[in-house]
Design a protein around this motif. Sequence first.
Motif, PDB file in Angstrom:
ATOM      1  N   GLN A 336       0.960  -1.048  -0.135  1.00 10.04           N
ATOM      2  CA  GLN A 336       0.050  -0.282  -0.052  1.00 10.04           C
ATOM      3  C   GLN A 336       0.631   1.330   0.015  1.00 10.04           C
ATOM      4  OE1 GLN A 336      -3.402  -0.104  -0.033  1.00 10.04           O
ATOM      5  NE2 GLN A 336      -3.063   1.785  -0.343  1.00 10.04           N
ATOM      6  N   ALA A 337       1.743   1.058   0.582  1.00  8.43           N
ATOM      7  CA  ALA A 337       2.751   2.620   0.609  1.00  8.43           C
ATOM      8  C   ALA A 337       3.561   2.585  -1.017  1.00  8.43           C
ATOM      9  CB  ALA A 337       3.827   2.355   1.973  1.00  8.43           C
ATOM     10  N   LYS A 402      -1.738   0.640  -8.214  1.00  6.90           N
ATOM     11  CA  LYS A 402      -1.540  -0.679  -8.073  1.00  6.90           C
ATOM     12  C   LYS A 402      -0.999  -1.708  -8.541  1.00  6.90           C
ATOM     13  CE  LYS A 402      -6.304  -2.449  -6.127  1.00  6.90           C
ATOM     14  NZ  LYS A 402      -5.981  -1.734  -5.864  1.00  6.90           N
ATOM     15  N   MET A 403      -0.466  -2.296  -7.173  1.00  5.70           N
ATOM     16  CA  MET A 403       0.707  -3.046  -7.129  1.00  5.70           C
ATOM     17  C   MET A 403       0.425  -4.876  -7.511  1.00  5.70           C
ATOM     18  SD  MET A 403       3.470  -1.680  -7.274  1.00  5.70           S
ATOM     19  CE  MET A 403       3.272  -0.090  -7.980  1.00  5.70           C
ATOM     20  N   ARG A 404       0.515  -4.895  -8.636  1.00  2.18           N
ATOM     21  CA  ARG A 404       0.226  -6.662  -9.122  1.00  2.18           C
ATOM     22  C   ARG A 404       0.241  -7.366  -9.113  1.00  2.18           C
ATOM     23  NH1 ARG A 404      -5.102  -6.175  -8.799  1.00  2.18           N
ATOM     24  NH2 ARG A 404      -6.261  -5.361 -10.384  1.00  2.18           N
ATOM     25  N   ARG A 405       2.040  -7.812  -8.960  1.00  2.51           N
ATOM     26  CA  ARG A 405       2.818  -8.520  -9.114  1.00  2.51           C
ATOM     27  C   ARG A 405       4.336  -7.755  -8.320  1.00  2.51           C
ATOM     28  NH1 ARG A 405      -0.574 -10.622 -12.703  1.00  2.51           N
ATOM     29  NH2 ARG A 405      -0.094  -9.083 -14.181  1.00  2.51           N
ATOM     30  N   THR A 406       4.600  -9.036  -8.136  1.00  5.59           N
ATOM     31  CA  THR A 406       6.585  -8.634  -7.620  1.00  5.59           C
ATOM     32  C   THR A 406       7.148  -9.184  -8.218  1.00  5.59           C
ATOM     33  OG1 THR A 406       6.205 -10.551  -5.916  1.00  5.59           O
ATOM     34  CG2 THR A 406       5.334  -8.089  -5.237  1.00  5.59           C
ATOM     35  N   GLY A 407       7.433  -9.911  -9.216  1.00  6.90           N
ATOM     36  CA  GLY A 407       8.224 -10.400 -10.227  1.00  6.90           C
ATOM     37  C   GLY A 407       7.979 -11.930 -10.070  1.00  6.90           C
ATOM     38  N   LEU A 408       9.160 -12.847 -10.206  1.00  7.33           N
ATOM     39  CA  LEU A 408       9.314 -13.863 -10.088  1.00  7.33           C
ATOM     40  C   LEU A 408       9.391 -14.731  -8.116  1.00  7.33           C
ATOM     41  CD1 LEU A 408      11.090 -14.906 -12.900  1.00  7.33           C
ATOM     42  CD2 LEU A 408       8.648 -15.421 -12.656  1.00  7.33           C
ATOM     43  N   THR A 409      10.126 -13.268  -7.489  1.00 12.31           N
ATOM     44  CA  THR A 409      10.411 -13.613  -6.200  1.00 12.31           C
ATOM     45  C   THR A 409       9.560 -12.800  -5.741  1.00 12.31           C
ATOM     46  OG1 THR A 409      11.936 -12.167  -6.730  1.00 12.31           O
ATOM     47  CG2 THR A 409      12.719 -14.136  -6.854  1.00 12.31           C
ATOM     48  N   SER A 410       9.208 -13.234  -4.824  1.00 11.76           N
ATOM     49  CA  SER A 410       9.181 -11.984  -3.681  1.00 11.76           C
ATOM     50  C   SER A 410       8.990 -10.960  -2.995  1.00 11.76           C
ATOM     51  CB  SER A 410       7.696 -13.170  -2.788  1.00 11.76           C
ATOM     52  OG  SER A 410       8.674 -13.878  -2.193  1.00 11.76           O
ATOM     53  N   ARG A 411      10.251 -11.616  -1.989  1.00 12.85           N
ATOM     54  CA  ARG A 411      10.973 -11.528  -1.835  1.00 12.85           C
ATOM     55  C   ARG A 411      12.921 -11.142  -2.492  1.00 12.85           C
ATOM     56  NH1 ARG A 411       9.142 -14.680   1.853  1.00 12.85           N
ATOM     57  NH2 ARG A 411       7.752 -13.792   3.776  1.00 12.85           N
ATOM     58  N   PRO A 412      13.365  -9.712  -1.863  1.00 12.95           N
ATOM     59  CA  PRO A 412      14.822 -10.239  -2.156  1.00 12.95           C
ATOM     60  C   PRO A 412      16.098 -11.155  -2.649  1.00 12.95           C
ATOM     61  CG  PRO A 412      14.348  -8.315  -0.795  1.00 12.95           C
ATOM     62  CD  PRO A 412      13.605  -9.157  -0.356  1.00 12.95           C
ATOM     63  N   TRP A 413      16.771 -11.360  -2.879  1.00 14.74           N
ATOM     64  CA  TRP A 413      17.818 -12.576  -2.781  1.00 14.74           C
ATOM     65  C   TRP A 413      18.678 -11.800  -1.757  1.00 14.74           C
ATOM     66  CZ3 TRP A 413      23.231 -12.155  -3.569  1.00 14.74           C
ATOM     67  CH2 TRP A 413      23.613 -13.589  -3.379  1.00 14.74           C
TER      68      TRP A 413
END
Lengths: 418, 561
Positions: A336-337, A402-413
């Motif tokens: 949201q932020a 609106k943010m839909r996805r975060t790419g193939l990973t959710s948290r950064p490597w």
Amino acid sequence: MGQGTRLVFVMALLTLLATGCWDRREINELAFVSSMAFDLEGEKRILTAEIIRSAAVAGGGDAGGGGATSPARPQRSVVISSEEGDTLFGAGRWLATKLPRRAYVAHTAAVLVGEEMARRGLAEVLDFLDRHQEFRRSTCILLTRGPAANILVEAQGGLEDSLGREIAGLAKWVRVSGYGFIPNIHDLLQDLSGGGASTLIPVLEFSPQPQPPVSGRVPSGPGASPPTGLPAEPEIVRTVALDGAGLFHHDRLVGWLDRRQVRGWAWARNRVVRAVLELECPGDGSKLSVEITEVEGDIKIEAKNSLLEGVIKVKVEGNLLEQQCTHDFTTPEALQALEDRAATFIAAEIRSALEQAQEAGADVFGFGGALYRKEPRLWKELHNRWREEFSELPVTVQVEAKMRRTGLTSRPWQPPAR
Amino acid sequence: MFRFLRCFRNLTHLRRQDDRTRARKAEKYERPLSGNLQVDLGYLRDVLGNSEDLVIRRLEVGGHRVAVVYLETMVDRPTVQRDILPSLRQLDRRVKGCTRPGELLESVKRDLAVGNLREEFLWSGLLYGLLDGRVALLLEGCNCALLVEADEWEKRAVMEPEIETVIRGPREGFTEDLPTNMSLIRRRLRSPKLRFETFYVGRVTHTRVVMAYLEGLALETVLEELRRRLGCIDIDGVLESGYIEELIEDFPLSPFPQVGRTERPDKVVADILEGRVAILTDGSPFVLTLPINLFSQIHAPDDVYERWVISHGIRLFRFLGLIISLLLPSLYVAITTFHHEMIPTTLAVALAAQRERVPYPAFVESLIMQVIFEILVEAGLRLPRPIGQAVTVVGALVIGEAAVRANLASAAMVIVISLTAIASFTNPTFGLGTVLRMLRLPMIFLAASLGLFGIFTGVLLLLIHLASLRSFGLPYLAPVSPFLWEDQKDVIFRAPWWAMYTRPKLEGGLRNFFRVKPGINKAVPGRVKEPEEELETLTGRDRGRPKKASRSRGPSGRSGG
């Protein structure tokens, strides 16, 4: 078969022969103009044409024999021809005194208009392009700072072998950046005939690029070659790039937008296909990037007690595609932020463009058209002093992200903790 | 110079000759036999010019003089020696006491051990019987001849047709032998309604021509007209069915074939089943079918043998091939000389680059390539097969590589011409393909002088011509140009067999018998029943359960008049 019938038959056959193929032009008797530049110098119109040298195009017979080594620097396989006259068409006809072939403009991909010409007014250029039967309305049109002929003459090809194709390619792919678009003559005519009578034409600029040195053998004359084995110095090649845009009120150039502002305008006018926002990570000063995949811009105008108020509503959707920090964006709050931040960012871009446009008095956002559609009577009253009205028009900008996805990973490597 | 045009315009060759010439021709041999053996044999020798292959064997049967006459080149000698002569000898013993020639005739007719026996009283019958390969028995005192069938001559075996090849379908093709061809048809069409009608055409060659059709299905008017036209033919010889085709056409000046031709018995039978008439000519493996329309010539036998979904696509490609073969070179010429704005920029520049060193205009360039190609095709056809291959190789090199290298033609033109060449051979009947090959040149000329406008003028003229063509009274563009909705099932598309309810409306007459019983697709076992029900039937359980109502229903759509 009667005498008369026979006569008619023979005559009909003869008429066919008598035509003598008057329109016949072999394809190799044509000089294909790839791009053109229109400039104004005092009262003289200068027309510069970039003509494709078809013999130099691949497949045109390898007559050179041994000359197969490609030059290190990208070369345009074109001939530039320039001529001046009192009218554009007149200048064009003078070209015929220089060309062994007939200049053929139906395949012209792009037209450049010089700053002088733009300040004087596009009307004559548009009239020429629209009236001539060979020009297409789908030809791209671009603006230059300074004389357009400079760019046409001095640009050194990038990937394509002519500037026209370079621009045609740009027109197709520039949209993924969101920073610009290239209008064609049809768009321009439509914009200028609409209520706001304003438009925006992107600016073509040189973008000096270092040409990567060729490793190993340097293909040049035997005397001039440096000692073998040493890489040559990189040289600077002038390719072209889109950089900002010119604001037009009616057909005159009245102001400029920079790249960011072009995108600000594009959000509102629904011209963004894809865009990347570089936002700050929460906490530290590192950055993250968000790719915008869906944009829906809408321009409205509301009249409350004869007080006009413009509304720009933009809805975007995007994906988080890169982050330098290690912040966790998987929680709804974090997302949201992020959405809020993206919305603020976009709104700032839009406002910046809007301020510039209002200052220049060019209603490129099309509030005039919106008013005309909503309150035709009010528009009738206002349209004579619409330029002033627009300059003072209060506008609210509402952006919803609106943010839909975060790419193939959710948290950064992250490297494993030691 | 134009006299022959007038002749064709009035179709004078299809008018009945005035009866005098006909009578003069006929009366020469329309005389009865004398009954005197010596005189008759003398006359026979006279007429046949004492030909080398004429055999006259004199016998005595029951005290009467009998002559066995035949042309040894036309008959099966074992038949004569094993069947006819011994049975005459037997007869001789049996009818010793017989005195009257009439009685002898009767007993010969009764006892001769042969299949086909005919009595002839006129010289014409006797002569043409002999020439057909029959053995004639002449009896002293009888003014008639007995003709016994014993014809046997060298003939080619039934082989696969070389021109009309199919991927799937029977491999038999017609031969030059008429009885063989008739049997090939009869074997596929065991119907009592199949009729063969014989005509003799050719004053000198006296060629047997046979009409084959299904009684009650072929249009009576077409049959009548065909009989009339065949009867009108007055020509010295018929060596190929092409002679007949040309002499019975409705529009002799049109380049389009108005009579179908095929080497395939299955195709002929399919045509007969649709109400068409076939014409078999002795000595030619090509059988004519009529009336035809333009579209039936584009259909290949595979279309109906192969599964219908695939046939749809293949047929569409074939139509495309025809259009390409007619129009591609002219389109290329028109676009590169008049309408440069129609080509994508990159291609335009590339074409210009290729033509950079070609000295001729595109029109001349295409003419050169076209002529080279046509010559190659013709040479490939005429040369003996082993050399023909060499010509093809050389031709491919000449057309492809060398012409471009020598700057006689651009590479694009070579592609255009070779694509056109290949496309023109997609036509299954060859006749139409050849027509389009020839029409290509005028089209190129029109394109070079008037551009796309010229091409469309040409196409329009062609369509006008096609629309006015008739094949035995039936319109040439039939199911399309008088638009018949029911017949669209087998024109550009090919409906599945279970949906081909009716025969073509025009050819089959208005007697439109159901071709396929409506709803036959639903009658496939397993389609009628519910799956579990079928399983029960298979396992034999639950036999007493009442069956559910069958789901199959007749087609609700139009099933034709």
